[in-house]
Design a protein around this motif. Structure first.
Motif, PDB file in Angstrom:
ATOM      1  N   THR A 146      -3.978 -11.728  11.578  1.00  0.00           N
ATOM      2  CA  THR A 146      -3.143 -10.719  10.919  1.00  0.00           C
ATOM      3  C   THR A 146      -3.931 -10.091   9.777  1.00  0.00           C
ATOM      4  OG1 THR A 146      -2.163 -12.432   9.516  1.00  0.00           O
ATOM      5  CG2 THR A 146      -0.972 -11.839  11.524  1.00  0.00           C
ATOM      6  N   LEU A 147      -3.700  -8.814   9.560  1.00  0.00           N
ATOM      7  CA  LEU A 147      -4.457  -8.057   8.557  1.00  0.00           C
ATOM      8  C   LEU A 147      -3.546  -7.651   7.412  1.00  0.00           C
ATOM      9  CD1 LEU A 147      -7.091  -6.592   7.698  1.00  0.00           C
ATOM     10  CD2 LEU A 147      -6.253  -4.595   8.967  1.00  0.00           C
ATOM     11  N   GLU A 148      -4.009  -7.914   6.191  1.00  0.00           N
ATOM     12  CA  GLU A 148      -3.299  -7.502   4.984  1.00  0.00           C
ATOM     13  C   GLU A 148      -4.219  -6.590   4.173  1.00  0.00           C
ATOM     14  OE1 GLU A 148      -1.324  -9.571   0.975  1.00  0.00           O
ATOM     15  OE2 GLU A 148      -2.079 -10.808   2.613  1.00  0.00           O
ATOM     16  N   VAL A 149      -3.744  -5.398   3.859  1.00  0.00           N
ATOM     17  CA  VAL A 149      -4.521  -4.459   3.052  1.00  0.00           C
ATOM     18  C   VAL A 149      -3.947  -4.468   1.639  1.00  0.00           C
ATOM     19  CG1 VAL A 149      -5.344  -2.090   2.814  1.00  0.00           C
ATOM     20  CG2 VAL A 149      -4.956  -3.048   5.101  1.00  0.00           C
ATOM     21  N   PHE A 150      -4.779  -4.832   0.667  1.00  0.00           N
ATOM     22  CA  PHE A 150      -4.310  -5.018  -0.708  1.00  0.00           C
ATOM     23  C   PHE A 150      -4.884  -3.932  -1.615  1.00  0.00           C
ATOM     24  CE2 PHE A 150      -4.158  -6.893  -4.928  1.00  0.00           C
ATOM     25  CZ  PHE A 150      -2.866  -7.434  -4.953  1.00  0.00           C
TER      26      PHE A 150
ATOM     27  N   MET B  89       0.826  -1.203   0.000  1.00  0.00           N
ATOM     28  CA  MET B  89       0.000   0.000   0.000  1.00  0.00           C
ATOM     29  C   MET B  89       0.862   1.255   0.000  1.00  0.00           C
ATOM     30  SD  MET B  89      -3.107  -1.015  -0.047  1.00  0.00           S
ATOM     31  CE  MET B  89      -3.893   0.542   0.291  1.00  0.00           C
ATOM     32  N   GLY B  90       0.382   2.309  -0.639  1.00  0.00           N
ATOM     33  CA  GLY B  90       1.086   3.570  -0.606  1.00  0.00           C
ATOM     34  C   GLY B  90       0.960   4.237   0.745  1.00  0.00           C
ATOM     35  N   ASP B  91       1.895   5.152   1.029  1.00  0.00           N
ATOM     36  CA  ASP B  91       1.900   5.809   2.333  1.00  0.00           C
ATOM     37  C   ASP B  91       0.598   6.536   2.611  1.00  0.00           C
ATOM     38  OD1 ASP B  91       4.413   4.875   2.770  1.00  0.00           O
ATOM     39  OD2 ASP B  91       5.444   6.731   2.196  1.00  0.00           O
ATOM     40  N   ALA B  92      -0.045   7.089   1.555  1.00  0.00           N
ATOM     41  CA  ALA B  92      -1.259   7.872   1.750  1.00  0.00           C
ATOM     42  C   ALA B  92      -2.409   7.040   2.295  1.00  0.00           C
ATOM     43  CB  ALA B  92      -1.671   8.527   0.432  1.00  0.00           C
ATOM     44  N   LEU B  93      -2.398   5.737   2.034  1.00  0.00           N
ATOM     45  CA  LEU B  93      -3.491   4.870   2.469  1.00  0.00           C
ATOM     46  C   LEU B  93      -3.108   3.975   3.635  1.00  0.00           C
ATOM     47  CD1 LEU B  93      -4.853   3.667  -1.006  1.00  0.00           C
ATOM     48  CD2 LEU B  93      -5.715   5.531   0.407  1.00  0.00           C
ATOM     49  N   GLU B  94      -1.832   3.941   3.983  1.00  0.00           N
ATOM     50  CA  GLU B  94      -1.331   2.929   4.904  1.00  0.00           C
ATOM     51  C   GLU B  94      -2.049   2.926   6.243  1.00  0.00           C
ATOM     52  OE1 GLU B  94       2.951   1.351   6.668  1.00  0.00           O
ATOM     53  OE2 GLU B  94       2.864   3.166   5.455  1.00  0.00           O
ATOM     54  N   ASP B  95      -2.297   4.095   6.818  1.00  0.00           N
ATOM     55  CA  ASP B  95      -2.918   4.183   8.142  1.00  0.00           C
ATOM     56  C   ASP B  95      -4.356   4.686   8.094  1.00  0.00           C
ATOM     57  OD1 ASP B  95      -0.560   3.331   9.425  1.00  0.00           O
ATOM     58  OD2 ASP B  95       0.262   5.356   9.341  1.00  0.00           O
TER      59      ASP B  95
ATOM     60  N   VAL C 232      -8.873 -20.202   9.180  1.00  0.00           N
ATOM     61  CA  VAL C 232      -9.807 -19.428   8.366  1.00  0.00           C
ATOM     62  C   VAL C 232      -9.078 -18.229   7.772  1.00  0.00           C
ATOM     63  CG1 VAL C 232     -11.916 -18.032   8.361  1.00  0.00           C
ATOM     64  CG2 VAL C 232     -11.801 -20.129   9.751  1.00  0.00           C
ATOM     65  N   LEU C 233      -9.200 -18.059   6.463  1.00  0.00           N
ATOM     66  CA  LEU C 233      -8.733 -16.862   5.769  1.00  0.00           C
ATOM     67  C   LEU C 233      -9.961 -16.037   5.418  1.00  0.00           C
ATOM     68  CD1 LEU C 233      -6.623 -15.134   4.243  1.00  0.00           C
ATOM     69  CD2 LEU C 233      -6.945 -16.654   2.281  1.00  0.00           C
ATOM     70  N   ALA C 234     -10.089 -14.853   6.006  1.00  0.00           N
ATOM     71  CA  ALA C 234     -11.284 -14.024   5.805  1.00  0.00           C
ATOM     72  C   ALA C 234     -11.089 -13.069   4.643  1.00  0.00           C
ATOM     73  CB  ALA C 234     -11.599 -13.240   7.072  1.00  0.00           C
ATOM     74  N   VAL C 235     -12.139 -12.924   3.847  1.00  0.00           N
ATOM     75  CA  VAL C 235     -12.151 -11.983   2.731  1.00  0.00           C
ATOM     76  C   VAL C 235     -12.814 -10.691   3.199  1.00  0.00           C
ATOM     77  CG1 VAL C 235     -12.913 -11.571   0.366  1.00  0.00           C
ATOM     78  CG2 VAL C 235     -12.288 -13.895   1.091  1.00  0.00           C
ATOM     79  N   ASP C 236     -12.062  -9.631   3.243  1.00  0.00           N
ATOM     80  CA  ASP C 236     -12.488  -8.293   3.674  1.00  0.00           C
ATOM     81  C   ASP C 236     -12.592  -8.175   5.186  1.00  0.00           C
ATOM     82  OD1 ASP C 236     -13.101  -5.623   3.266  1.00  0.00           O
ATOM     83  OD2 ASP C 236     -15.245  -5.997   3.003  1.00  0.00           O
ATOM     84  N   LEU C 237     -13.409  -9.013   5.815  1.00  0.00           N
ATOM     85  CA  LEU C 237     -13.577  -9.005   7.270  1.00  0.00           C
ATOM     86  C   LEU C 237     -14.201 -10.344   7.641  1.00  0.00           C
ATOM     87  CD1 LEU C 237     -13.230  -6.782   9.552  1.00  0.00           C
ATOM     88  CD2 LEU C 237     -15.669  -6.405   9.348  1.00  0.00           C
ATOM     89  N   PRO C 238     -13.848 -10.926   8.776  1.00  0.00           N
ATOM     90  CA  PRO C 238     -14.498 -12.190   9.148  1.00  0.00           C
ATOM     91  C   PRO C 238     -16.017 -12.037   9.176  1.00  0.00           C
ATOM     92  CG  PRO C 238     -12.607 -11.790  10.561  1.00  0.00           C
ATOM     93  CD  PRO C 238     -12.808 -10.535   9.753  1.00  0.00           C
ATOM     94  N   SER C 239     -16.710 -12.960   8.548  1.00  0.00           N
ATOM     95  CA  SER C 239     -18.177 -12.892   8.504  1.00  0.00           C
ATOM     96  C   SER C 239     -18.739 -12.842   9.920  1.00  0.00           C
ATOM     97  CB  SER C 239     -18.736 -14.104   7.756  1.00  0.00           C
ATOM     98  OG  SER C 239     -18.388 -14.043   6.394  1.00  0.00           O
ATOM     99  N   GLY C 240     -19.643 -11.915  10.125  1.00  0.00           N
ATOM    100  CA  GLY C 240     -20.250 -11.713  11.438  1.00  0.00           C
ATOM    101  C   GLY C 240     -19.737 -10.503  12.170  1.00  0.00           C
TER     102      GLY C 240
ATOM    103  N   HIS D 201      -6.031 -15.020   9.292  1.00  0.00           N
ATOM    104  CA  HIS D 201      -5.536 -13.928   8.454  1.00  0.00           C
ATOM    105  C   HIS D 201      -6.736 -13.315   7.739  1.00  0.00           C
ATOM    106  CE1 HIS D 201      -2.280 -11.898   6.187  1.00  0.00           C
ATOM    107  NE2 HIS D 201      -3.074 -11.998   5.132  1.00  0.00           N
ATOM    108  N   THR D 202      -6.701 -12.009   7.571  1.00  0.00           N
ATOM    109  CA  THR D 202      -7.757 -11.298   6.848  1.00  0.00           C
ATOM    110  C   THR D 202      -7.143 -10.479   5.730  1.00  0.00           C
ATOM    111  OG1 THR D 202      -9.199 -11.170   8.795  1.00  0.00           O
ATOM    112  CG2 THR D 202      -9.590  -9.559   7.050  1.00  0.00           C
ATOM    113  N   VAL D 203      -7.729 -10.570   4.553  1.00  0.00           N
ATOM    114  CA  VAL D 203      -7.315  -9.739   3.418  1.00  0.00           C
ATOM    115  C   VAL D 203      -8.434  -8.744   3.140  1.00  0.00           C
ATOM    116  CG1 VAL D 203      -6.653  -9.685   0.982  1.00  0.00           C
ATOM    117  CG2 VAL D 203      -5.946 -11.600   2.407  1.00  0.00           C
ATOM    118  N   THR D 204      -8.127  -7.468   3.239  1.00  0.00           N
ATOM    119  CA  THR D 204      -9.093  -6.429   2.879  1.00  0.00           C
ATOM    120  C   THR D 204      -8.511  -5.585   1.760  1.00  0.00           C
ATOM    121  OG1 THR D 204     -10.667  -4.817   3.778  1.00  0.00           O
ATOM    122  CG2 THR D 204      -8.372  -4.613   4.506  1.00  0.00           C
ATOM    123  N   PHE D 205      -9.275  -4.614   1.283  1.00  0.00           N
ATOM    124  CA  PHE D 205      -8.923  -3.950   0.038  1.00  0.00           C
ATOM    125  C   PHE D 205      -8.922  -2.428   0.173  1.00  0.00           C
ATOM    126  CE2 PHE D 205     -11.396  -7.851  -0.624  1.00  0.00           C
ATOM    127  CZ  PHE D 205     -10.338  -8.672  -0.990  1.00  0.00           C
ATOM    128  N   MET D 206      -7.847  -1.821  -0.287  1.00  0.00           N
ATOM    129  CA  MET D 206      -7.621  -0.379  -0.368  1.00  0.00           C
ATOM    130  C   MET D 206      -7.335   0.276   0.984  1.00  0.00           C
ATOM    131  SD  MET D 206      -7.501  -0.126  -3.516  1.00  0.00           S
ATOM    132  CE  MET D 206      -6.905   1.559  -3.392  1.00  0.00           C
TER     133      MET D 206
END
Length: 491
Positions: free
Chosen positions: A199-203, A1-7, A152-160, A177-182
């Motif tokens: 763990t959270l990964e922002v893609f 992720m770019g610095d502008a979106l990182e936090d 469990v690998l969650a897409v965007d956020l764990p369901s619920g 692990h959770t993969v979310t976007f932007m």
């Protein structure tokens, strides 16, 4: 992720508007879904190389669409994949329907899934936009998977998990692990959602940063980028008064330790000098424990008024071990024209008559920081605390607007909010910070930052972050005294 979106933190409503803006700008929305699904499949293969079977659970919306793309990509990679579907796939619309049609795997109803050893669940049932309780069949599957203890690998956020508040909607997966976007969402950092994400990964799926920034409010994950420009190094000609004079007000002879902890933390955290203001009956107790910290007799409002004639005395901490009552109220009202950290007993003294305090803060520019934990928040802001429709971030923002002060709403997911609506959520605090005296140390660090000229919001955010780092450095066996010793340098 770019610095502008990182936090950056983006609410689900803002993210929906960002997605629409991207489509309106000419970006193919299905290409974004494909990028998201491919990111999930790549994470699955990278994180779980020993998995025997990837079980992809697809829901009835776009989160399910991401899952269909991921399932197809995993199958193309040679992995063993099983697809399970919640709801009627024939009722899918738009990009989700296209993703479903592009997935060549035969799907079974989600209720048919029975976990097996070696399974890796890819949770694409519901994403961050969830704002209602999960349907019963989804809750049943979550309980079944949880009982099996498979990853469990969650897409965007764990369901619920509610993406706005972090609350559990009936039941939720606990992801490895959770993969979310932007950008991360509030549900990723607010409890209990944070502990469900792993763990959270922002893609970055390809939405231009300008579109994200245009919709995002002033909400971020707390970190040095938000206050680093106030923590510049010392110049060669500085002296102790340039670094600020912090005063901490002590309680009576049997409750002096809390104020001394605050004073010690303030000195270590960078105040040029620190004075402990003590009632006469506690002078001996305090004097026997102080060295670099100065001591002054301040027993009455008249004593405080005399002391306030020294304009170099620019910052106060009031509350730790001070005692609840009229004296605390009188002192606090006298100090609202200076920078003030109102902690513990200082806040609790205004459970009745808070309007006078809030009006005084507003009339004096609002350089006041208040530090309530859950119970103190409920006492000082009962109507806000009782509003179940508000997230913790929204509660902190409402309290800051009402009080005209910066609010540090403490907890494992501490929120710092300004009256303007600006807010950060802290994520670096270890659980062992929950120990006696920890809050007193935090109050002293905030006071040190205010004394050095930080604006109230930045002083509070930086203090909460340094407090967390000190806890990490001190380790699991920390005491408040060790916490003071481990406060890291500011710059």
């Amino acid at each position: 992720m770019g610095d502008a979106l990182e936090d950056m933190l983006v609410t689900p409503v803002e993210m929906a508007a960002i997605d629409k803006d991207a489509a309106d700008s000419g970006i193919d929305s299905f290409s974004l879904m494909r990028s998201a699904g491919l990111a999930v499949s790549a994470a699955a293969l990278r994180l779980f190389p020993a998995g025997l079977r990837f079980v992809v659970l697809c829901g009835p919306g776009n989160n399910g669409g991401d899952g269909y793309v991921a399932a197809e990509a995993l199958a193309e990679s040679g992995a063993q994949v099983a697809l399970y579907i919640l709801g009627d796939a024939d009722k899918l619309r738009g990009d989700a329907a296209r993703a479903c049609k592009g997935c060549r795997l035969a799907g079974l109803p989600v209720e048919a899934y029975e976990p097996q050893a070696g399974d890796i669940v890819v949770d694409a049932l519901f994403g961050a936009g969830l704002a209602r309780d999960l349907p019963g069949v989804a809750q049943t599957i979550i309980k079944r998977v949880s009982a099996s203890r498979i990853p469990v690998l969650a897409v965007d956020l764990p369901s619920g998990i509610d993406g706005r508040s972090g609350e559990v909607r009936g039941a939720s997966f606990t992801a490895t692990h959770t993969v979310t976007f932007m950008a991360a969402k509030p549900g990723h950092v607010l409890m209990p959602g944070r502990q469900s994400c792993g763990t959270l990964e922002v893609f970055d799926i390809g939405i231009p940063t300008r579109l994200v920034a245009a919709r995002a409010s002033d909400l971020r994950i707390n970190g040095p980028a938000d206050w680093r420009h106030y923590s510049r190094g010392l110049d060669a000609g500085t002296h102790k008064y340039k670094r600020g004079h912090l005063a901490v007000l002590s309680g009576g002879p049997t409750s002096t330790g809390a104020a001394r902890l605050s004073a010690a933390a303030g000195l270590v955290a960078g105040a040029g000098l620190v004075t402990l203001g003590s009632p006469p009956e506690a002078l001996a107790a305090n004097a026997s424990h102080l060295t670099a910290i100065m001591l002054k007799e301040v027993g009455s409002a008249a004593d405080l008024a005399e002391w306030l004639r020294d304009k170099r005395l620019n910052t106060f901490v009031l509350g730790p071990g001070f005692g609840v009552g009229k004296k605390a109220r009188d002192f606090a009202l006298m100090l609202c024209d200076r920078a003030l950290v109102l902690d513990a007993d200082g806040m609790s003294s205004f459970q009745q008559g808070r309007e006078e305090l809030f009006d005084k803060i507003a009339g004096n520019g609002g350089q006041v920081v208040m530090t309530p934990h859950e119970g103190e928040f409920a006492r000082l802001f009962p109507e806000i605390a009782a509003d179940a429709a508000l997230s913790k971030i929204e509660k902190a923002q409402a309290a800051a607007r009402l009080s005209h002060a910066v609010i540090i709403y403490k907890g494992p997911d501490t929120v710092v909010a300004a009256p303007s609506g600006r807010a950060v959520v802290n994520v670096n605090a270890p659980p062992w910070l929950a120990t006696a005296g920890s809050g007193d140390v935090l109050a002293g660090i905030i006071g040190a930052h205010l004394a050095q000229g930080f604006p109230a919001f930045e002083a509070a955010a930086a203090a909460v972050w340094r407090h967390g780092e000190a806890g990490i450095c001190a380790g699991r066996a920390l005491t408040a005294e060790r916490l003071v010793e481990n406060i890291p340098p500011l710059a």
